[in-house]
Scaffold this motif. Structure first.
Motif, PDB file in Angstrom:
ATOM      1  N   GLU A  86       5.279   7.118  -0.914  1.00 58.36           N
ATOM      2  CA  GLU A  86       4.706   7.629   0.330  1.00 58.36           C
ATOM      3  C   GLU A  86       3.873   6.540   0.995  1.00 58.36           C
ATOM      4  O   GLU A  86       3.066   5.855   0.334  1.00 58.36           O
ATOM      5  CB  GLU A  86       3.828   8.847   0.043  1.00 58.36           C
ATOM      6  CG  GLU A  86       4.581  10.025  -0.566  1.00 58.36           C
ATOM      7  CD  GLU A  86       3.664  11.121  -1.033  1.00 58.36           C
ATOM      8  OE1 GLU A  86       3.717  12.224  -0.460  1.00 58.36           O
ATOM      9  OE2 GLU A  86       2.876  10.864  -1.967  1.00 58.36           O
ATOM     10  N   GLN A  87       4.118   6.411   2.319  1.00 59.65           N
ATOM     11  CA  GLN A  87       3.320   5.469   3.114  1.00 59.65           C
ATOM     12  C   GLN A  87       3.400   5.902   4.578  1.00 59.65           C
ATOM     13  O   GLN A  87       4.458   6.339   5.056  1.00 59.65           O
ATOM     14  CB  GLN A  87       3.872   4.039   2.949  1.00 59.65           C
ATOM     15  CG  GLN A  87       2.785   2.972   2.944  1.00 59.65           C
ATOM     16  CD  GLN A  87       2.575   2.355   4.336  1.00 59.65           C
ATOM     17  OE1 GLN A  87       3.007   2.911   5.342  1.00 59.65           O
ATOM     18  NE2 GLN A  87       1.903   1.217   4.380  1.00 59.65           N
ATOM     19  N   GLU A  88       2.273   5.782   5.271  1.00 60.52           N
ATOM     20  CA  GLU A  88       2.278   6.162   6.680  1.00 60.52           C
ATOM     21  C   GLU A  88       3.306   5.345   7.444  1.00 60.52           C
ATOM     22  O   GLU A  88       3.497   4.160   7.169  1.00 60.52           O
ATOM     23  CB  GLU A  88       0.887   5.944   7.289  1.00 60.52           C
ATOM     24  CG  GLU A  88      -0.165   6.913   6.780  1.00 60.52           C
ATOM     25  CD  GLU A  88      -1.491   6.699   7.479  1.00 60.52           C
ATOM     26  OE1 GLU A  88      -1.544   5.893   8.421  1.00 60.52           O
ATOM     27  OE2 GLU A  88      -2.473   7.354   7.065  1.00 60.52           O
ATOM     28  N   ASP A 118       0.808  -1.226   0.000  1.00 61.64           N
ATOM     29  CA  ASP A 118       0.000   0.000   0.000  1.00 61.64           C
ATOM     30  C   ASP A 118       0.837   1.270   0.000  1.00 61.64           C
ATOM     31  O   ASP A 118       0.413   2.308   0.521  1.00 61.64           O
ATOM     32  CB  ASP A 118      -0.950   0.011   1.203  1.00 61.64           C
ATOM     33  CG  ASP A 118      -1.938  -1.142   1.160  1.00 61.64           C
ATOM     34  OD1 ASP A 118      -2.368  -1.511   0.046  1.00 61.64           O
ATOM     35  OD2 ASP A 118      -2.263  -1.693   2.227  1.00 61.64           O
ATOM     36  N   VAL A 119       2.044   1.199  -0.570  1.00 63.18           N
ATOM     37  CA  VAL A 119       2.833   2.414  -0.765  1.00 63.18           C
ATOM     38  C   VAL A 119       2.259   3.162  -1.967  1.00 63.18           C
ATOM     39  O   VAL A 119       2.009   2.571  -3.023  1.00 63.18           O
ATOM     40  CB  VAL A 119       4.317   2.077  -1.002  1.00 63.18           C
ATOM     41  CG1 VAL A 119       5.111   3.357  -1.283  1.00 63.18           C
ATOM     42  CG2 VAL A 119       4.890   1.345   0.197  1.00 63.18           C
ATOM     43  N   VAL A 120       2.028   4.457  -1.815  1.00 64.75           N
ATOM     44  CA  VAL A 120       1.545   5.279  -2.931  1.00 64.75           C
ATOM     45  C   VAL A 120       2.752   5.674  -3.787  1.00 64.75           C
ATOM     46  O   VAL A 120       3.637   6.392  -3.322  1.00 64.75           O
ATOM     47  CB  VAL A 120       0.815   6.528  -2.427  1.00 64.75           C
ATOM     48  CG1 VAL A 120       0.341   7.379  -3.606  1.00 64.75           C
ATOM     49  CG2 VAL A 120      -0.355   6.137  -1.539  1.00 64.75           C
ATOM     50  N   TYR A 163       6.426   5.685   7.264  1.00 64.61           N
ATOM     51  CA  TYR A 163       7.711   5.665   6.562  1.00 64.61           C
ATOM     52  C   TYR A 163       8.032   7.062   6.064  1.00 64.61           C
ATOM     53  O   TYR A 163       7.130   7.856   5.745  1.00 64.61           O
ATOM     54  CB  TYR A 163       7.675   4.714   5.360  1.00 64.61           C
ATOM     55  CG  TYR A 163       7.671   3.253   5.742  1.00 64.61           C
ATOM     56  CD1 TYR A 163       8.856   2.554   5.903  1.00 64.61           C
ATOM     57  CD2 TYR A 163       6.462   2.574   5.946  1.00 64.61           C
ATOM     58  CE1 TYR A 163       8.854   1.211   6.263  1.00 64.61           C
ATOM     59  CE2 TYR A 163       6.439   1.242   6.303  1.00 64.61           C
ATOM     60  CZ  TYR A 163       7.652   0.560   6.454  1.00 64.61           C
ATOM     61  OH  TYR A 163       7.649  -0.767   6.806  1.00 64.61           O
ATOM     62  N   LEU A 198      -0.596   1.697  -6.238  1.00 64.35           N
ATOM     63  CA  LEU A 198      -0.260   1.193  -4.913  1.00 64.35           C
ATOM     64  C   LEU A 198       0.549  -0.089  -5.038  1.00 64.35           C
ATOM     65  O   LEU A 198       0.301  -0.905  -5.938  1.00 64.35           O
ATOM     66  CB  LEU A 198      -1.526   0.908  -4.099  1.00 64.35           C
ATOM     67  CG  LEU A 198      -2.402   2.084  -3.705  1.00 64.35           C
ATOM     68  CD1 LEU A 198      -3.656   1.577  -3.015  1.00 64.35           C
ATOM     69  CD2 LEU A 198      -1.641   3.055  -2.823  1.00 64.35           C
ATOM     70  N   THR A 199       1.526  -0.276  -4.155  1.00 63.83           N
ATOM     71  CA  THR A 199       2.249  -1.544  -4.147  1.00 63.83           C
ATOM     72  C   THR A 199       1.319  -2.640  -3.614  1.00 63.83           C
ATOM     73  O   THR A 199       0.442  -2.402  -2.783  1.00 63.83           O
ATOM     74  CB  THR A 199       3.504  -1.466  -3.273  1.00 63.83           C
ATOM     75  OG1 THR A 199       3.119  -1.108  -1.938  1.00 63.83           O
ATOM     76  CG2 THR A 199       4.482  -0.448  -3.802  1.00 63.83           C
TER      77      THR A 199
END
Length: 1016
Positions: free
Chosen positions: A73-75, A34-36, A77, A51-52
């Motif tokens: 971007e990911q919460e 869920d990495v953007v 990180y 999203l990954t």
């Protein structure tokens, strides 16, 4: 945040590139879901976001080539952005990223690796030509096809092992009409002859991908290479330029005069001027939504043709003296030097719209045009198919040689791209139209078949050799005719001999319209099963139409006999309606069509933790050819398997070993249908030269056109018969005919030796399978079409063409202000079939060349083929020097060297003319010399202000003015001759054609191209 690996691999979509990779946690090394991932670029409308997945993998498809920035971007990180990612046409770029948890470090850690330059996803070979390369290296020399317009096709010559041939660029041993030329996803091959039909300027091209081998099944209908070009697009900012280029002949060096041992006429074609200018503009209509790009560019070419008349210089023995080049010594006849011009004018334009409906759906529409005309108004024409003047030595009357030529092209395309299921399912639809108008008319502009003006005057070729050649004074008035009178007429009949002198009208004339309608749909699905699969399938349909009117000026072309006793019809359209009762045709009209359907499926399977990729695919094509309103033949069962394996032993994207097998099928151009269905009936007769003198217009239209002057055509067989037919009726087709195909094997390896630099070694083998050709068993009276050596034609020899090549290369992409590209290719091209045209005679009649026409001419055709070049060396280098922030200097240097091609001992056929019989085995006469060429480029760029940049450039081609011969006269004799099986040079004696083995063409001399550009 830690970026560990960046690797590139070939994307499998025309005009589409991909960014992909894996995101992991820098502390645990586990994938992060869920990495953007967001991609932005000046060449991209808006932004593309994915999203990954659970395995940390992402894939952003359908990207135009350009320079990108990726944001991750990911919460929990720290965000990471990577800039300056170069994505090229038809390539994918792998960027693996390690994200740093917010709690892991209080101090930011950044470690970024250089982008590997090895393509780990593809087994294809070739070269990608970017704007940076064009900006720094002198490309598209001012000689050859499309020179003034600086056609994108010429860039294919930059690929290792590729070389220029008569009608374009030869790739991997194939002739240029076997290539596929693509602009914005649409084929722009000439529907009639297979050559490039759209000479679009490099000014309007964003990038060109030249694939010389190993291409996957989405590319079909080609047995050569694929030249895939994408035009420029707009952007979110207004950008444009005004440019001009000029190559003045006055700055160039003088070329080498072409002399004729057997004639008194010499001359040379030298560039007078050549240039283009224009403007381009692109920008937003609606920001991030609708972009436009427009441009125009007129171009012009003029050659000066110098014509000199000479007379032989006799020695004390009364025979011609020889010079150091073994030419008979001559001296110029005072007051006879003349100059002519050969002209061509072209206007190019482009318009393009790019519309983004939303992030997953976009539409691109483009229109390009290139109307062109040449000759007329007392000038010779430049042949648009070769880029050369239609004649270099004016060996005849202007009216018999000069023509007017029209060549217009128009292309329109629309491409819709969609993405579904978070970009795991892609769908593309492309519609295209390619149109051409062609015409060859007499220099007075009259239309063939009208019999008005020069279109009503027959062309005559004067070929007498016994008891001696014609003196020039038979055809032209000289200031002092006595200078041509020989003091020794028994040995030297005249001091001013001519051979092959042309009089009358221009001969072959054409009016034609060609169209190619195309539609294709491609779907792509991303799946996982023991690795990652990129599954792709597609269908395409295509119709080609050729509406053609062909004619002969004066209704025929006449050839003089060797002994001067008669004139025979070399070409005469018509047929017999009874014994010696004829119907002559003023013109022949044909409407030909091709309907083609293709489908393919392929899987690119990445496995073993991205260490190996297996590309498996299959393509099916069928082509129906229609002539005269009836089906002429159908070429089905074109099953094209493709299999490739790429292994990265380094696991870092910096090395690969690869192998590939492919079968390629030809798309048959319509020239075969145009000439064979319903047929091209012709007549043959002989005219007694004591009764018919075609120099006299009254006799040519009178007694020469009546039976009063005709002789028995074959007096030894039938003394009463005056006429014979050739090519009568529709051509028979073998019902079991097989489509023409080629098999290819490629193996090789590449390794990144320096950042942005790689070295490689590859081996390519190509061999032809079946060939489609026309044949005759009755000396050309009737023909049939089939596969020589198979089916109906088992008594004909099987065609062979085998190409073996080993290539070593080093390539440094433009980075750190410099670039380099060096390659060496050893190759061998051998067989009895050259391809879709014949270099020896210039005949461009795909699939109905004279190679297999007559059984009597089949011996001795096997040997080294005309495109065989044992050694080829290419080296390109460039450096940018930043003198101050607003001023820079670019210096580029290139070298091309190739060993000479073979040449042969050729003889004539009574009906086919010169250059048809291989008296000794092909290539037995020897080789031409090595050819060397150095080019250089110097450009100064000045930044006027923040938005405006000005540049001046000088390109120098053939810097050292090397003048090696590039062609020899291969006609050992112009008399009828048959192959000598098992013969040697001892069987030949002295050549009847005293010009045999003498140069007929030299390297283009040194020239300068001056350029200026203002960009904003």
């Amino acid at each position: 945040m830690l970026a560990l690996c960046l690797a590139s691999g070939s994307a499998m979509a025309q005009g589409s590139s991909v960014l992909l990779g894996t995101v992991v946690d820098s502390t645990t090394k586990k994938p992060v879901a869920d990495v953007v991932v967001t991609a932005t670029s000046p060449s991209l409308q808006g932004e593309q976001t994915v999203l990954t997945d659970a395995s940390g993998q992402y894939r952003i498809p359908q990207l135009p080539s350009g320079v990108y920035t990726l944001r991750f971007e990911q919460e929990s990180y720290k965000p990471y952005a990577r800039e300056g990612i170069t994505v090229r046409l038809d390539y994918s770029v792998r960027l693996n990223v390690e994200l740093v948890p917010e709690a892991a470090f209080t101090e930011e850690m950044v470690v970024v690796a250089q982008a590997p330059s090895v393509d780990i996803g593809s087994a294809s070979t070739g070269v990608n030509v970017s704007e940076a390369f064009i900006r720094n290296i002198a490309v598209v020399a001012p000689s050859g096809k499309g020179a003034a317009a600086r056609s994108f096709e010429s860039l294919a010559e930059l690929a290792p092992g590729a070389s220029a041939d008569t009608y374009g660029i030869s790739v991997s041993g194939a002739t240029s009409p076997e290539n596929q030329y693509i602009v914005d996803g649409v084929s722009v091959n000439d529907p009639g002859f297979g050559i490039n039909g759209t000479p679009l300027s490099v000014e309007f091209i964003g990038e060109v991908n030249v694939i010389s081998g190993g291409y996957l099944p989405e590319y079909g209908r080609s047995t050569g290479g694929v030249v895939n070009a994408v035009t420029k697009s707009g952007s979110n900012e207004f950008h444009g330029s005004v440019f001009g280029n000029l190559t003045p002949g006055t700055l160039g060096a003088a070329g080498t005069e072409i002399r004729q041992e057997s004639g008194t006429i010499s001359g040379q074609a030298s560039l007078w001027n050549l240039g283009d200018f224009g403007a381009e503009l692109g920008g937003p209509i609606l920001k991030d939504k609708l972009w436009f790009y427009v441009g125009f560019s007129p171009s012009f070419t003029r050659y000066q043709l110098e014509r000199n008349l000479n007379r032989l210089v006799l020695g004390a023995d009364g025979l011609p003296m020889k010079d150091e080049q073994d030419f008979s010594q001559t001296e110029l006849l005072e007051g006879t030097r003349r100059t002519f011009f050969a002209d061509q004018r072209t206007f190019q334009y482009i318009g393009k719209l790019t519309y983004l409906l939303n992030e997953d759906h976009n539409l691109t529409v483009s229109v390009t045009g290139s109307p062109s005309s040449a000759g007329g108004d007392g000038r010779f024409a430049i042949n648009e198919r070769t880029g050369a003047p239609e004649v270099e030595v004016v060996n005849g009357q202007f009216e018999a040689i000069a023509t007017q030529r029209i060549s217009n092209s128009l292309d329109a395309s629309a491409r819709w791209s969609s993405a579904f299921l978070e970009k795991r399912l892609l769908f593309n639809v492309t519609l295209g139209w390619h149109h051409q108008d062609i015409a060859v008319r007499p220099s007075d502009g009259t239309v063939g078949g009208s019999l008005e003006g020069l279109s009503g005057v027959s062309n005559v070729n004067w070929l007498r050799t016994e008891p001696g050649q014609h003196p020039l004074t038979d055809f032209e008035q000289l200031p002092d005719p006595s200078l041509c009178v020989s003091p020794n007429p028994a040995e030297v009949p005249t001091l001013c001999p001519v051979l092959g002198y042309l009089t009358g009208g221009p001969g072959r004339l054409d009016e034609g319209s060609l169209n190619r309608y195309q539609a294709k749909a491609v779907g792509t699905f991303l799946a996982k099963a023991a690795g990652q699969h990129v599954l792709k399938a597609g269908v395409d349909v295509e119709q080609m139409v050729f509406d053609h009117v062909r004619s002969l000026s004066g209704r025929n072309i006449l050839y003089e006999a060797d002994d001067g006793s008669f004139f025979r019809d070399f070409r005469h359209y018509g047929y017999l309606v009874g014994p010696d009762e004829t119907l002559t045709q003023d013109a022949q009209t044909a409407l030909s069509k091709s309907n083609a359907f293709g489908a393919f499926a392929q899987d690119s399977w990445t496995m073993l933790d991205n260490r190996a990729t297996l590309n498996v695919g299959l393509r099916y094509d069928v082509q129906q050819l229609v002539g005269g309103g009836k089906e002429a033949l159908i070429l089905a069962n074109q099953w094209s398997p493709r299999l490739g394996l790429i292994v990265d032993p380094s696991r870092s994207g910096r090395m690969k070993l690869y192998g590939n097998f492919a079968r390629y099928y030809e798309s048959v151009p319509l020239d075969m249908v145009d000439r064979s269905f319903p047929g091209e009936p012709g007549l043959r007769s002989r005219r007694d030269s004591t009764l018919c003198n075609p120099l006299d217009p009254a006799q040519q239209q009178g007694v020469c056109s009546s039976d009063a002057s005709r002789m028995a055509y074959r007096p030894g067989l039938d003394a009463s018969r005056l006429w014979e037919t050739v090519g009568a009726g529709a051509t028979i087709v073998d019902p079991d005919i097989k489509p023409q195909s080629t098999d290819e094997y490629v193996v090789g390896g590449e390794y990144e030796v320096l950042p942005n630099a790689r070295a490689g070694l590859s081996y390519t083998r190509r061999s032809i399978n079946y060939v489609i050709e026309d044949m005759s068993r009755d000396d050309g009276s009737t023909y049939f079409i089939g596969n020589p050596g198979y089916g109906f034609a088992t008594d004909f020899v099987k065609p062979t063409r085998t190409y073996d090549a080993v290539t070593m290369f080093f390539q440094k992409n433009f980075a750190d202000l410099w670039m380099a590209q060096v390659s060496y290719t050893w190759s061998r091209l051998r067989g009895n079939y050259e391809g879709l045209f014949r270099t020896d005679t210039g005949q461009l009649d795909p699939n109905i060349n004279s190679d297999f026409d007559l059984v009597s001419l089949l011996p001795n055709r096997t040997g080294l083929l005309p495109a065989d070049r044992t050694h080829q060396i290419k080296a390109f280098g460039a450096r940018e020097f930043v003198l101050r922030p607003d001023l820079s200097l670019n210096l580029g240097l290139s070298y091309r060297g190739s060993s000479g091609t073979p040449y042969s001992y050729l003889g004539a056929h009574v009906d086919y003319g010169p250059g048809q019989a291989y008296i000794l085995p092909r290539g037995a006469a020897g080789r031409l010399p090595w050819v060397h060429r150095f080019d250089t480029r110097l450009a100064v760029t000045y930044k006027v202000n923040r938005d405006i940049t000005a540049a001046l450039s000088v390109d120098v081609f053939n810097l050292f003015n090397f003048q090696a011969a590039t062609a020899y006269d291969q006609n050992f004799t112009f008399s009828e001759a048959l192959p000598i099986e098992g013969g040697t040079e001892e069987d030949l004696g002295e050549p009847p054609n005293t010009n045999f083995g003498k140069p007929t063409a030299y390297q283009a001399p040194r020239s300068f191209r001056l350029g200026a550009r203002v960009s904003f």
